[in-house]
Design an enzyme around this catalytic site. Structure first.
Site, PDB file in Angstrom:
ATOM      1  CG  PHE A 183       1.726  10.483 -19.713  1.00  0.00           C
ATOM      2  CD1 PHE A 183       0.977   9.866 -20.651  1.00  0.00           C
ATOM      3  CD2 PHE A 183       1.056  11.223 -18.434  1.00  0.00           C
ATOM      4  CE1 PHE A 183      -0.627   9.979 -20.723  1.00  0.00           C
ATOM      5  CE2 PHE A 183      -0.285  11.253 -18.337  1.00  0.00           C
ATOM      6  CZ  PHE A 183      -1.252  10.820 -19.505  1.00  0.00           C
ATOM      7  CB  ALA A 201       4.899   5.218 -15.937  1.00  0.00           C
ATOM      8  CD  GLU A 233       3.613   2.536 -22.803  1.00  0.00           C
ATOM      9  OE1 GLU A 233       3.728   3.565 -22.354  1.00  0.00           O
ATOM     10  OE2 GLU A 233       2.811   1.998 -23.133  1.00  0.00           O
ATOM     11  CB  VAL A 265       2.188   8.054 -12.185  1.00  0.00           C
ATOM     12  CG1 VAL A 265       0.866   7.495 -12.594  1.00  0.00           C
ATOM     13  CG2 VAL A 265       3.194   7.328 -12.985  1.00  0.00           C
ATOM     14  CB  THR A 277      -9.134   8.053 -14.349  1.00  0.00           C
ATOM     15  OG1 THR A 277      -7.711   7.826 -14.468  1.00  0.00           O
ATOM     16  CG2 THR A 277      -9.775   9.023 -15.331  1.00  0.00           C
ATOM     17  CG  HIS A 331      -5.153   5.154 -16.720  1.00  0.00           C
ATOM     18  ND1 HIS A 331      -5.246   4.218 -17.140  1.00  0.00           N
ATOM     19  CD2 HIS A 331      -3.726   5.683 -17.356  1.00  0.00           C
ATOM     20  CE1 HIS A 331      -4.477   3.646 -18.343  1.00  0.00           C
ATOM     21  NE2 HIS A 331      -3.792   4.806 -18.160  1.00  0.00           N
ATOM     22  CG  PHE A 359      10.327   3.174  -8.391  1.00  0.00           C
ATOM     23  CD1 PHE A 359       9.632   2.358  -9.726  1.00  0.00           C
ATOM     24  CD2 PHE A 359       9.702   3.787  -7.622  1.00  0.00           C
ATOM     25  CE1 PHE A 359       8.533   2.720  -9.768  1.00  0.00           C
ATOM     26  CE2 PHE A 359       8.289   4.220  -7.845  1.00  0.00           C
ATOM     27  CZ  PHE A 359       7.751   3.554  -8.914  1.00  0.00           C
TER      28      PHE A 359
HETATM   29  N1  INI Z   1       1.563   7.542 -18.047  1.00  0.00           N
HETATM   30  C1  INI Z   1       2.380   8.368 -17.086  1.00  0.00           C
HETATM   31  O1  INI Z   1       3.632   8.026 -17.259  1.00  0.00           O
HETATM   32  N2  INI Z   1       1.919   9.234 -16.215  1.00  0.00           N
HETATM   33  C2  INI Z   1       0.368   9.122 -16.033  1.00  0.00           C
HETATM   34  O2  INI Z   1       0.162  10.022 -15.022  1.00  0.00           O
HETATM   35  C3  INI Z   1      -0.454   8.391 -16.797  1.00  0.00           C
HETATM   36  N3  INI Z   1      -1.793   8.473 -16.573  1.00  0.00           N
HETATM   37  O3  INI Z   1      -2.329   9.327 -15.546  1.00  0.00           O
HETATM   38  O4  INI Z   1      -2.692   7.966 -17.504  1.00  0.00           O
HETATM   39  C4  INI Z   1       0.364   7.639 -17.847  1.00  0.00           C
HETATM   40  N4  INI Z   1      -0.517   6.882 -18.665  1.00  0.00           N
HETATM   41  C5  INI Z   1       0.043   6.296 -19.766  1.00  0.00           C
HETATM   42  C6  INI Z   1       0.542   5.152 -19.556  1.00  0.00           C
HETATM   43  O5  INI Z   1       1.874   5.150 -19.189  1.00  0.00           O
HETATM   44  C7  INI Z   1       0.601   4.245 -20.977  1.00  0.00           C
HETATM   45  O6  INI Z   1       1.581   5.190 -21.781  1.00  0.00           O
HETATM   46  C8  INI Z   1      -0.615   3.949 -21.710  1.00  0.00           C
HETATM   47  O7  INI Z   1      -1.671   3.439 -20.873  1.00  0.00           O
HETATM   48  C9  INI Z   1      -0.266   2.997 -22.914  1.00  0.00           C
HETATM   49  O8  INI Z   1       0.171   1.939 -22.574  1.00  0.00           O
END
Ligand code: INI
Length: 158
Positions: free
Chosen positions: A25, A59, A61, A84, A89, A91, A116
């Site tokens: 991501f 992140a 995972e 991240v 959102t 999230h 980290f």
């Molecule tokens: N994952 C990230 O690594 N960075 C992000 O900014 C992010 N946002 O913003 O949504 C993000 N979301 C995905 C998350 O890590 C999982 O892969 C997803 O929720 C499935 O479990």
């Protein structure tokens, strides 16, 4: 007899196996983070053949893979890399909370350096400032922390 443990700036006398768990991501950012981390590890004496890399979707995972691999005890340290970005959102808060709690818990449970290396920023520009911009290169810092913590933990285990 007093004890003083300080391995800041000291390099390892022999290479150690290191695992990097990196999320896809925001991959433009995480690839740069990975490159910087690997470059600095090599400069600090880690052999390329001793660096394993596992890529995960996001992140969230990272902790499960880190936990599984830490329990196999094949690596002296695990570096968790991700990006991240807050965006619009809530999230962001869930992702940051889960990944930071997860990494901290694994480190305490396994007594292993779990570094980290997750950038948590308001926007992409702030992330790039930490990849060779105004705030240095966080990948270099994560590599240096890893080398220092391997030595601290090794010294305390003796
Ligand atoms: N994952 C990230 O690594 N960075 C992000 O900014 C992010 N946002 O913003 O949504 C993000 N979301 C995905 C998350 O890590 C999982 O892969 C997803 O929720 C499935 O479990």
């Amino acid at each position: 007899m007093s004890t003083k443990i300080n391995f800041q700036g000291k390099v390892l006398s022999k290479s150690e196996k290191i695992l990097i768990v990196v999320s896809r991501f925001n991959s433009d950012i995480t690839e740069k983070l990975l490159k910087g981390t690997e470059k600095r590890l090599l400069e600090l004496g880690i052999h390329q053949a001793d660096i394993d890399v596992i890529i995960v979707p996001g992140a969230i995972e990272i902790p499960v893979v880190t936990s599984l691999m830490a329990s196999q005890n094949k690596h002296a340290a695990i570096i968790c890399l991700g990006a991240v970005i807050r965006g619009e959102t809530s999230h962001y808060d869930y992702v940051c909370g889960q990944v930071s709690d997860g990494c901290a818990r694994i480190s305490l449970e396994t007594k292993k350096p779990i570094v980290f290396g997750i950038l948590t920023t308001e926007n992409e520009a702030q992330a790039y400032e930490r990849l060779g911009g105004n705030h240095g290169h966080k990948g270099y810092e994560f590599a240096e922390t890893t080398i220092e913590m391997i030595q601290v933990i090794n010294a305390l285990r003796q």
